[in-house]
Design a protein around this motif. Structure first.
Motif, PDB file in Angstrom:
ATOM      1  N   TRP A 167      -3.843  37.966  17.762  1.00 40.79           N
ATOM      2  CA  TRP A 167      -3.573  37.638  16.352  1.00 40.79           C
ATOM      3  C   TRP A 167      -3.692  36.126  16.115  1.00 40.79           C
ATOM      4  N   MET A 168      -3.015  35.345  17.003  1.00 44.20           N
ATOM      5  CA  MET A 168      -2.971  33.894  16.799  1.00 44.20           C
ATOM      6  C   MET A 168      -4.145  33.252  17.527  1.00 44.20           C
ATOM      7  N   LEU A 169      -5.155  32.854  16.788  1.00 43.74           N
ATOM      8  CA  LEU A 169      -6.284  32.157  17.403  1.00 43.74           C
ATOM      9  C   LEU A 169      -6.238  30.703  16.995  1.00 43.74           C
ATOM     10  N   ASP A 170      -6.489  29.831  17.949  1.00 41.30           N
ATOM     11  CA  ASP A 170      -6.544  28.410  17.625  1.00 41.30           C
ATOM     12  C   ASP A 170      -7.950  28.120  17.096  1.00 41.30           C
ATOM     13  N   ASP A 171      -8.184  28.554  15.871  1.00 42.00           N
ATOM     14  CA  ASP A 171      -9.511  28.443  15.275  1.00 42.00           C
ATOM     15  C   ASP A 171      -9.329  28.189  13.779  1.00 42.00           C
TER      16      ASP A 171
ATOM     17  N   LEU B 252       3.897  23.067  24.274  1.00 41.23           N
ATOM     18  CA  LEU B 252       5.075  23.185  23.411  1.00 41.23           C
ATOM     19  C   LEU B 252       5.710  21.812  23.201  1.00 41.23           C
ATOM     20  N   GLN B 253       5.838  21.063  24.284  1.00 48.25           N
ATOM     21  CA  GLN B 253       6.433  19.728  24.165  1.00 48.25           C
ATOM     22  C   GLN B 253       5.580  18.833  23.273  1.00 48.25           C
TER      23      GLN B 253
ATOM     24  N   THR C 180       6.735  16.937  20.015  1.00 51.76           N
ATOM     25  CA  THR C 180       6.632  15.475  19.929  1.00 51.76           C
ATOM     26  C   THR C 180       5.797  15.069  18.717  1.00 51.76           C
ATOM     27  N   ALA C 181       4.754  15.831  18.428  1.00 51.69           N
ATOM     28  CA  ALA C 181       3.869  15.485  17.310  1.00 51.69           C
ATOM     29  C   ALA C 181       4.606  15.493  15.970  1.00 51.69           C
ATOM     30  N   LEU C 182       5.674  16.250  15.899  1.00 52.18           N
ATOM     31  CA  LEU C 182       6.437  16.296  14.644  1.00 52.18           C
ATOM     32  C   LEU C 182       7.296  15.043  14.470  1.00 52.18           C
TER      33      LEU C 182
ATOM     34  N   ASN D 295       2.167  24.582  14.254  1.00 55.99           N
ATOM     35  CA  ASN D 295       1.759  24.297  15.640  1.00 55.99           C
ATOM     36  C   ASN D 295       2.903  24.527  16.621  1.00 55.99           C
ATOM     37  N   LEU D 296       4.108  24.134  16.192  1.00 59.50           N
ATOM     38  CA  LEU D 296       5.278  24.329  17.060  1.00 59.50           C
ATOM     39  C   LEU D 296       5.527  25.820  17.244  1.00 59.50           C
ATOM     40  N   TYR D 297       5.414  26.564  16.169  1.00 52.07           N
ATOM     41  CA  TYR D 297       5.646  28.017  16.254  1.00 52.07           C
ATOM     42  C   TYR D 297       4.601  28.677  17.157  1.00 52.07           C
TER      43      TYR D 297
END
Lengths: 187, 166
Positions: free
Chosen positions: A76-80, B61-62, B66-68, B80-82
């Motif tokens: 489901w979650m694609l980094d695209d 994850l870290q 950190t980016a936030l 992105n964190l989720y």
């Protein structure tokens, strides 16, 4: 170090035969090379020989347009930025090609909340593989597809596998209450 | 004598389309249970790589956290964190780190149920990320570490209370 090589056929030493995935063309769509490798390691002992890997929607489309597939396993979650796995499911179900539009789809997801599962069902996913998953989970889902395939439902608001896996109540909501489905057999 | 036209199907009536079971035809029957066992064994052959894979997952994850920076974590910027937390939840157990999956599940719960106008408490998010990093140092399959399980219970309770109050 993982190989990021895509669209490769996986070598397999198993003898093809009954109850084996050896004759299937399988598409795996996941941006994680680790997950693709895990799936390959699970599918290969089950006989799978022709596994096509994609990590983006564009790569998945290329496979869909050039191969006749029997099964797609999509994350489901694609980094695209082009979209997620659900966008691909929508494209598949709306495809003008019959070989694509009826493709059985297993959706891998960690989104196991009820509303997400219902959403995915409404988009036309056939089966779910909840993360974290094991080889036994995958094996069970594959057997579900093989032994209890869902008929398709086409209505004004939905096209996809029967969301209830029942013989006599395939339509949910108002349409189920107001109408009885017409049955057709497709070749 | 005229023949009445055949009744046309109502386009509003849903169609149930039954197709031949081509998958079964091509597979030849159900997959034998021994194939699942062989597949489990094949996964175990990758186990030597799992520590590195989980390290990469936790690092992602870290980095997402950190980016936030100090920015309040809201539904608008949590994606992105989720995603990274979901990956840790999804992969931890598969890689033999069930405690990582459980801490990550608690973080996912906090983020996915964050009310529309709310801000996730930074300290609680950070505590989850730090705990996940710390769990990496425990024996791989440990689920009974008393400190970790106590901490996990505390964090789950804090998430539950936060979501109840907001």
């Amino acid at each position: 170090m993982l190989s990021d090589k895509l669209f490769v056929d996986s070598p397999n030493n198993n003898e093809p035969g009954m109850g084996s995935l050896s004759r299937l063309n399988i598409l795996i769509v996941d941006d994680s090379a680790h997950i693709r490798r895990l799936l390959l390691s699970m599918l290969t002992p089950m006989g799978a020989q022709n596994i096509f890997e994609a990590r983006t929607l564009a790569q998945a489309r290329t496979v869909l347009n050039t191969k006749t597939l029997d099964l797609a396993i999509i994350d489901w979650m694609l980094d695209d930025p082009a979209g997620d796995g659900m966008a691909l499911v929508t494209e598949i179900r709306q495809s003008p090609l019959e070989t694509v539009t009826y493709l059985p789809i297993i959706m891998m997801t960690g989104h196991t909340e009820r509303e997400n599962i219902e959403l995915a069902r409404d988009m036309g996913v056939t089966e779910f593989l909840a993360k974290p998953f094991t080889a036994k989970n995958l094996h069970a889902r594959l057997n579900m597809l093989i032994e209890s395939p869902r008929p398709f439902v086409k209505s004004r608001s939905y096209f996809g596998p029967d969301r209830r896996r029942r013989e006599h109540s395939p339509i949910e909501g108002l349409e189920r209450r107001n109408t009885s489905p017409r049955r057709i057999r497709s070749t | 004598m005229s023949i009445a036209p055949a009744p046309q199907p109502d386009p509003a009536t849903p169609l149930l389309i039954e197709r031949p079971n081509k998958l079964r035809e091509r597979v030849g029957g159900p997959l034998d249970n021994t194939l699942a066992e062989k597949a489990e064994a094949a996964v175990q052959s990758l186990a030597k790589d799992f520590p590195q894979w989980i390290e990469e997952t936790v690092t992602r994850l870290q980095q997402a956290h950190t980016a936030l920076g100090g920015t309040p974590i809201t539904n608008a910027n949590k994606a992105n964190l989720y995603t990274a937390a979901l990956e840790a939840k999804s992969l931890g157990e598969t890689y033999g780190y069930p405690l990582i999956s459980r801490f990550a599940n608690s973080l996912c719960r906090l983020l996915v149920r964050l009310p529309a106008q709310a801000t996730a408490p930074h300290a609680l998010v950070e505590a989850h990320v730090d705990a996940i990093r710390a769990v990496l140092r425990l024996p791989q399959t440990s689920t009974q570490d008393p400190v970790a399980t106590h901490l996990l219970g505390e964090m789950e309770e804090q998430v539950r209370r936060f979501l109840e109050l907001t």
